[in-house]
Design an enzyme around this catalytic site. Structure first.
Site: not given
Ligand code: GLU
Length: 462
Positions: A245-247
């Site tokens: 994910s982006k995080r």
């Protein structure tokens, strides 16, 4: 199943093209190409609040960059609303769908009560018509949704192209909403009408959709439409074992393009992430198409491995000529405000073996086009008083030497002999002064690319 293989990718334009979607697109594309079939791009933009034109543009650009060409599309769901409403009308008439007037408050209450009884929270079908059943009175001012008459009992089973046989009981799922009060269909309904109308034969998608598939199969059946085959591809995990994910780092195709990865390398890496052909790690797009028949897809999640991607990218960079790399590196240099020139192919050829991205290559090339920094530490370590006289001799000889690699090499040897120095003692400070670092390819080949004036100017700063 008769006729052509037709596959599709159906991204929602609510962000960039995600790596997971890119991989599914690649599998769908390769499967269609392998079978001489067709590949369709559909933009699933019914989430009006979150869909943006910018996302659509980015997705199209990423598909183009990856070279995943489609035979039809982009087809936009929001341009097909009439068609969905037509099918809804047919279903209402056929009794496979019905209006439901429950308010959000009523639904909350229903779920609350189910939870209190320790039951699964499923719509209780209070508005579903049945022989002899008396429906509640239609309330004033409540715009209805349309729900699908899901079979209340029985198993839905399909033979998944990736995961094998999957069975979900209809008791696990309820009568889902297929049309919202605003006349926009929901995903599970629009996707079926589209896959049917577009004659899709094979659906590859992320396995987060497995729970949607029984609904879709039931809707296909209610419509009397032929079922495609489904292949649910496992998620990609980050190196922490969590869903990518982006995080946890870059997840968009665009980010890799920006960071100096080559589309061929991305495709190669993405292909291997969840699919294999023996022990082959590096293969061309054509090889993948000839090998990709839907088998050897992994059932378990793949782990994103940034180091391996960098390795794959490095192999592709190495395999390219300086001429091929130059425009890619020029684009990276441009971002630094540097306009390259005719020397760039030679620079790329000379430095490509030590780079795993075109950004890294641009980092080397920048030394030829803009000022360099010599660190105090390098200066102290390499540019000693003992070597300065040799650098002075070198500067003098550089003024007249024929500007050609072999001649420069001979001349450097003469300077070494004159001052009784070993190569590294002179080469290190010269590299530091000219390139800003002591680790470079052979000095003669580096110097040759600079102009005589530039080399002399930088060496005079010794
Ligand atoms: N729009 C859906 C998504 O992006 C497509 C799922 C599908 O391929 O059916 O996840």
């Amino acid at each position: 199943m008769t006729g052509k293989v037709r596959t599709r990718i159906a991204p929602s334009p609510t962000g960039f093209l995600h790596l997971g979607t890119a991989r599914t697109a690649l599998y769908s594309w390769a499967y269609a190409r392998h079978h001489g079939g067709e590949f369709v791009l559909r933009i699933e933009d019914t989430d009006v609040a979150r869909s943006t034109q910018d996302s659509t543009d980015q997705i199209l650009a990423s598909m183009h960059w990856l070279g995943l060409d489609y035979d039809e599309g982009p087809i936009y769901q929001m341009q097909r609303l009439e068609r969905y409403r037509e099918v809804i009308a047919q279903m209402l008439a056929a009794g496979t769908a019905y209006h439901c007037y429950c308010t959000p408050a009523e639904l909350d209450e229903m779920r609350e009560a189910q939870r209190a009884r320790g039951e699964k929270t499923l719509y209780d079908r209070r508005w579903r018509p049945a022989p002899g059943k008396v429906l509640p009175p239609v309330p004033e001012g409540v715009p209805p949704v349309v729900r699908f008459c899901n079979p209340p009992e029985g198993d839905v089973t399909w033979n998944d192209l990736v995961k094998g046989e999957i069975t979900i009981n209809n008791r696990e799922i309820d009568d889902l909403i297929i049309l919202r009060p605003d006349g926009v269909p929901t995903y599970n309904f629009a996707v079926v009408v589209d896959d049917w109308d577009m004659a899709i034969t094979h659906v590859f998608r992320g396995d987060e959709h497995i729970n949607n598939t029984p609904w879709q199969i039931n809707i296909f059946r209610a419509l009397g439409a032929p079922l495609p085959q489904f292949g649910h591809v496992p998620v990609i995990l980050g190196d922490d074992g969590q869903k990518l994910s982006k995080r946890r780092g870059a997840v968009s195709v665009t980010a890799y393009e920006d960071n100096g990865y080559l589309p061929e390398a991305m495709l190669n890496y993405l292909a291997r992430l969840g699919w294999s052909h023996g022990d082959d790690e590096l293969f061309t797009r054509e090889q993948m198409v000839s090998w990709f028949d839907g088998s050897h897809l992994s059932k378990s999640p793949a782990q994103w491995d940034a180091a391996k991607l960098a390795w794959v990218n490095a192999q592709y960079i190495k395999a390219k000529s300086g001429e091929e790399l130059a425009p890619l590196v020029a684009a990276q240099l441009q971002k630094r405000g540097i306009v390259a020139d005719a020397r760039l192919p030679a620079i790329c050829a000379l430095f490509k073996d030590r780079c795993d991205t075109t950004v890294a290559l641009a980092g080397w090339a920048a030394a030829f086009y803009s000022d360099i920094e010599v660190s105090d530490a390098d200066r102290a370590q390499h540019i000693t008083d003992a070597v300065k006289p040799a650098i002075a001799t070198l500067v003098e000889k550089l003024m007249t030497v024929a500007w050609e690699r072999a001649e420069i090499a001979v001349m450097i040897k003469e300077v070494l002999a004159t001052h009784a120095l070993k190569m590294p003692v002179l080469a290190m400070p010269v590299r530091v002064l000219v390139m800003g670092t002591s680790q470079t390819p052979s000095l003669d080949s580096v110097l040759e690319i600079f102009s005589r004036e530039k080399v002399i100017e930088r060496l005079k700063k010794a």
